[in-house]
Design a protein around this motif. Structure first.
Motif, mmCIF file in Angstrom:
data_model
loop_
_atom_site.group_PDB
_atom_site.id
_atom_site.type_symbol
_atom_site.label_atom_id
_atom_site.label_comp_id
_atom_site.label_asym_id
_atom_site.label_seq_id
_atom_site.Cartn_x
_atom_site.Cartn_y
_atom_site.Cartn_z
ATOM 1 N N ASN A 89 0.823 -1.197 0.000
ATOM 2 C CA ASN A 89 0.000 0.000 0.000
ATOM 3 C C ASN A 89 0.865 1.258 0.000
ATOM 4 N N LEU A 90 1.837 1.313 0.910
ATOM 5 C CA LEU A 90 2.690 2.499 1.016
ATOM 6 C C LEU A 90 3.587 2.658 -0.205
ATOM 7 N N TYR A 91 4.141 1.548 -0.667
ATOM 8 C CA TYR A 91 5.075 1.608 -1.786
ATOM 9 C C TYR A 91 4.382 2.085 -3.063
ATOM 10 N N THR A 92 3.175 1.574 -3.335
ATOM 11 C CA THR A 92 2.474 1.975 -4.559
ATOM 12 C C THR A 92 2.061 3.449 -4.494
ATOM 13 N N GLN A 93 1.826 3.950 -3.290
ATOM 14 C CA GLN A 93 1.513 5.370 -3.159
ATOM 15 C C GLN A 93 2.756 6.229 -3.392
ATOM 16 N N VAL A 94 3.874 5.819 -2.806
ATOM 17 C CA VAL A 94 5.127 6.556 -2.974
ATOM 18 C C VAL A 94 5.543 6.561 -4.456
ATOM 19 N N LYS A 95 5.353 5.434 -5.137
ATOM 20 C CA LYS A 95 5.745 5.311 -6.544
ATOM 21 C C LYS A 95 4.674 5.833 -7.504
ATOM 22 N N ASN A 96 3.571 6.348 -6.943
ATOM 23 C CA ASN A 96 2.474 6.905 -7.735
ATOM 24 C C ASN A 96 1.839 5.892 -8.703
ATOM 25 N N TYR A 97 1.793 4.629 -8.266
ATOM 26 C CA TYR A 97 1.053 3.640 -9.051
ATOM 27 C C TYR A 97 -0.431 3.900 -8.852
ATOM 28 N N SER A 98 -1.153 4.012 -9.953
ATOM 29 C CA SER A 98 -2.593 4.260 -9.859
ATOM 30 C C SER A 98 -3.291 3.566 -11.028
ATOM 31 N N GLY A 99 -4.603 3.700 -11.070
ATOM 32 C CA GLY A 99 -5.353 3.107 -12.169
ATOM 33 C C GLY A 99 -5.437 1.600 -12.119
ATOM 34 N N PHE A 100 -5.389 1.033 -10.899
ATOM 35 C CA PHE A 100 -5.527 -0.421 -10.788
ATOM 36 C C PHE A 100 -6.915 -0.838 -11.266
ATOM 37 N N GLN A 101 -6.977 -1.934 -12.022
ATOM 38 C CA GLN A 101 -8.224 -2.374 -12.633
ATOM 39 C C GLN A 101 -8.776 -3.613 -11.927
ATOM 40 N N SER A 102 -10.085 -3.711 -11.952
ATOM 41 C CA SER A 102 -10.723 -4.878 -11.342
ATOM 42 C C SER A 102 -10.671 -6.070 -12.286
ATOM 43 N N GLY A 103 -11.067 -7.225 -11.778
ATOM 44 C CA GLY A 103 -11.118 -8.427 -12.605
ATOM 45 C C GLY A 103 -10.296 -9.561 -12.030
ATOM 46 N N TYR A 104 -10.233 -10.631 -12.792
ATOM 47 C CA TYR A 104 -9.444 -11.804 -12.401
ATOM 48 C C TYR A 104 -8.073 -11.726 -13.067
ATOM 49 N N TYR A 105 -7.042 -12.032 -12.288
ATOM 50 C CA TYR A 105 -5.668 -11.996 -12.786
ATOM 51 C C TYR A 105 -4.976 -13.319 -12.509
ATOM 52 N N ASN A 106 -4.145 -13.745 -13.447
ATOM 53 C CA ASN A 106 -3.256 -14.883 -13.230
ATOM 54 C C ASN A 106 -1.857 -14.329 -12.983
ATOM 55 N N LEU A 107 -1.434 -14.380 -11.721
ATOM 56 C CA LEU A 107 -0.171 -13.785 -11.307
ATOM 57 C C LEU A 107 0.775 -14.861 -10.782
ATOM 58 N N GLN A 108 2.044 -14.504 -10.673
ATOM 59 C CA GLN A 108 3.046 -15.476 -10.242
ATOM 60 C C GLN A 108 3.846 -14.995 -9.033
ATOM 61 N N LYS A 109 4.275 -15.946 -8.231
ATOM 62 C CA LYS A 109 5.095 -15.625 -7.059
ATOM 63 C C LYS A 109 6.493 -15.162 -7.455
ATOM 64 N N SER A 110 6.828 -15.326 -8.703
ATOM 65 C CA SER A 110 8.123 -14.858 -9.192
ATOM 66 C C SER A 110 8.097 -13.374 -9.565
ATOM 67 N N MET A 111 6.944 -12.728 -9.393
ATOM 68 C CA MET A 111 6.796 -11.319 -9.746
ATOM 69 C C MET A 111 7.108 -10.431 -8.551
ATOM 70 N N SER A 112 7.833 -9.332 -8.801
ATOM 71 C CA SER A 112 8.119 -8.346 -7.759
ATOM 72 C C SER A 112 6.897 -7.463 -7.556
ATOM 73 N N VAL A 113 6.937 -6.634 -6.526
ATOM 74 C CA VAL A 113 5.821 -5.715 -6.281
ATOM 75 C C VAL A 113 5.638 -4.782 -7.473
ATOM 76 N N ASP A 114 6.731 -4.307 -8.054
ATOM 77 C CA ASP A 114 6.628 -3.442 -9.235
ATOM 78 C C ASP A 114 5.935 -4.165 -10.383
ATOM 79 N N GLU A 115 6.296 -5.402 -10.614
ATOM 80 C CA GLU A 115 5.698 -6.177 -11.702
ATOM 81 C C GLU A 115 4.231 -6.452 -11.435
#
Length: 358
Positions: A60-86
Motif C-alpha cells: 500500500n505504502l510503496y504503490t503510493q510513494v511510486k504513484n502507481y494508480s489506475g488499478f483495474q478490477s477483474g481476475y488476474y493470473n499472477l506469479q510468485k516470481s513477480m516483484s511488487v513493481d511487476e
C-alpha cells in the motif's frame, strides 16, 4: 544512535525484502480476483492472502510513494516470481471478467505457412512446457481420418468440400488452419489446438460463405487459389490483380503456371529460393499440383492463406491481365494482357537481374 541505526537497517532490509518476489524460481500461476472499486490497501490484502506478497501495508505504502494508480478490477493470473513493481504494473492492465486459464505460451502462425511449418512452429513454442506438442504429434493428428471426420461434422460449411486423398492432395487439412496467434494453456492438446485453428478459419469465413455459394465456387476452390495469391502478392491491391489474372486464365482455358504450386509439389515451399532457381524450376514434375501441365486449380491449397488473400479471391479486381511478374528487388508486381509485354517484363525484372548476379 546505535539503536536507531540498527532499527533503520533492519527496517530497510525488511521493506526491501517485502518488495522482492516471494519465489523467483516459481513458474506456477495464482488466480486472484480484484473487486471493482478496490484501493491499494484492499488490493495489497488480497495479494498477501494469495501468497503473492509478504506485506500488504508495504504494498500500500510503496504503490503510493511510486504513484502507481489506475488499478483495474477483474481476475488476474499472477506469479510468485513477480516483484511488487511487476504486480503493480500487471494490475494496471485490467483483468478478465471471469477466471481464465493462465497462458503458458503464445503460438504465432504466420500467414502462408504450410502444415509442416505449422507443426514445427508448434513444437518450438511448446518445447519447454509439460504438455509438449511434437511436430510428429501434430502431423499425425491432421492426418487422423477419425479426427478429420469429427471436424467435418463440427464445421460443415468450412469442410464441406474438403478434398480426398484420392484427389492427389498431400494433407487433406492443408490450408484450412487459420494463421493467427493462439494461447497455449494447461488444457491445450494437439486436438484442441487444431480444432481452434479450424474454428478460427470458420469464424473468418462466416461472412463469405453466402458469397462463395453465389459464385458457384467451393470453399476448397477459394482456399486453393488464395494459397497461391498469398505467396504471389504482398499488398491487397496486388493480390486482387493477381486473383484476376488467375480467373482470366481459367476462363480462357490457360494453365495457371504458378511456381508456388510446383515448389509445394517438390516439398520446398517455405524454403529460401534464389531468383535463378525459381526461373529454372522443373515444370515437368509429375504431380497433381503441377499447374503448368494441368489446367485449372490444384486439388487443394498449398498453404494457409491470410484473410487478405481470401478476400482478394472472393472479390478480385476486374482486369484483362493474363500475366504478371514481380521485381524481387522492389516487390513491385508488373502485369500484362499479352505475352509480348509479359516477355519484356520477364527480361527486365528476372533475366537481366539473373545475368547481373552471375
Amino acid at each position: 544512535m546505535l539503536v536507531l541505526g540498527v532499527t533503520g537497517f533492519v527496517g530497510y532490509n525488511y521493506i526491501n525484502s517485502a518488495l522482492r518476489p516471494i519465489d523467483a524460481k516459481s513458474t506456477e500461476y495464482v488466480t486472484v480476483e480484484i473487486p471493482a472499486g478496490s484501493g491499494s490497501k484492499a488490493i495489497g490484502a488480497a495479494l498477501e492472502e494469495a501468497g503473492l506478497i509478504r506485506n500488504a501495508t508495504v504494498f500500500n505504502l510503496y504503490t503510493q510513494v511510486k504513484n502507481y494508480s489506475g488499478f483495474q478490477s477483474g481476475y488476474y493470473n499472477l506469479q510468485k516470481s513477480m516483484s511488487v513493481d511487476e504486480l503493480a504494473k500487471a494490475l494496471q492492465k485490467g483483468g478478465t471478467e471471469t477466471p481464465q486459464l493462465p497462458v503458458l505460451a503464445k503460438l504465432t502462425i504466420p500467414e502462408g505457412y504450410t502444415l509442416e511449418q505449422i507443426a514445427a512452429t508448434t513444437a518450438e513454442a511448446t518445447k519447454n512446457l509439460a504438455q509438449k506438442i511434437s511436430s510428429d504429434d501434430f502431423m499425425n493428428k491432421v492426418q487422423d481420418e477419425t479426427f478429420i471426420n469429427q471436424m467435418v461434422a463440427k464445421y460443415p460449411q468450412l469442410l464441406a468440400s474438403l478434398p480426398t486423398l484420392e484427389s492427389g492432395v498431400r494433407y487433406r487439412l492443408e490450408g484450412y488452419l487459420f494463421p493467427a496467434t493462439y494461447n497455449i494453456t494447461s488444457e491445450t492438446t494437439v486436438e484442441t489446438l487444431i480444432d481452434e485453428m479450424l474454428g478460427a478459419m470458420d469464424t473468418n469465413l462466416v461472412g463469405y460463405y453466402d458469397q462463395i455459394n453465389a459464385q458457384n465456387r467451393t470453399v476448397n476452390e477459394v482456399l486453393s487459389l488464395a494459397s497461391l495469391v498469398e505467396k504471389e502478392g504482398a499488398t491487397d491491391e496486388d493480390r486482387k490483380n493477381i486473383a484476376s489474372v488467375f480467373f482470366n486464365r481459367i476462363a480462357q482455358g490457360m494453365p495457371l503456371q504458378s511456381n508456388i504450386a510446383i515448389l509445394y509439389a517438390q516439398g520446398k515451399l517455405g524454403e529460401a529460393t534464389t531468383l535463378q532457381e525459381d526461373a529454372q524450376i522443373d515444370t515437368n514434375i509429375d504431380s497433381a499440383f503441377n499447374i503448368y501441365r494441368n489446367a485449372g486449380l490444384m486439388p487443394g491449397p498449398v498453404d494457409s492463406p491470410s484473410l487478405s488473400a481470401i478476400s482478394a479471391v472472393i472479390s478480385p479486381n476486374s482486369t484483362d491481365y493474363l500475366y504478371f511478374v514481380a521485381d524481387v528487388k522492389t516487390g513491385k508486381v508488373y502485369f500484362a494482357n499479352n505475352y509480348a509485354d509479359h516477355e519484356q517484363n520477364v527480361t527486365t525484372y528476372v533475366n537481366n537481374q539473373i545475368a547481373a548476379s552471375n
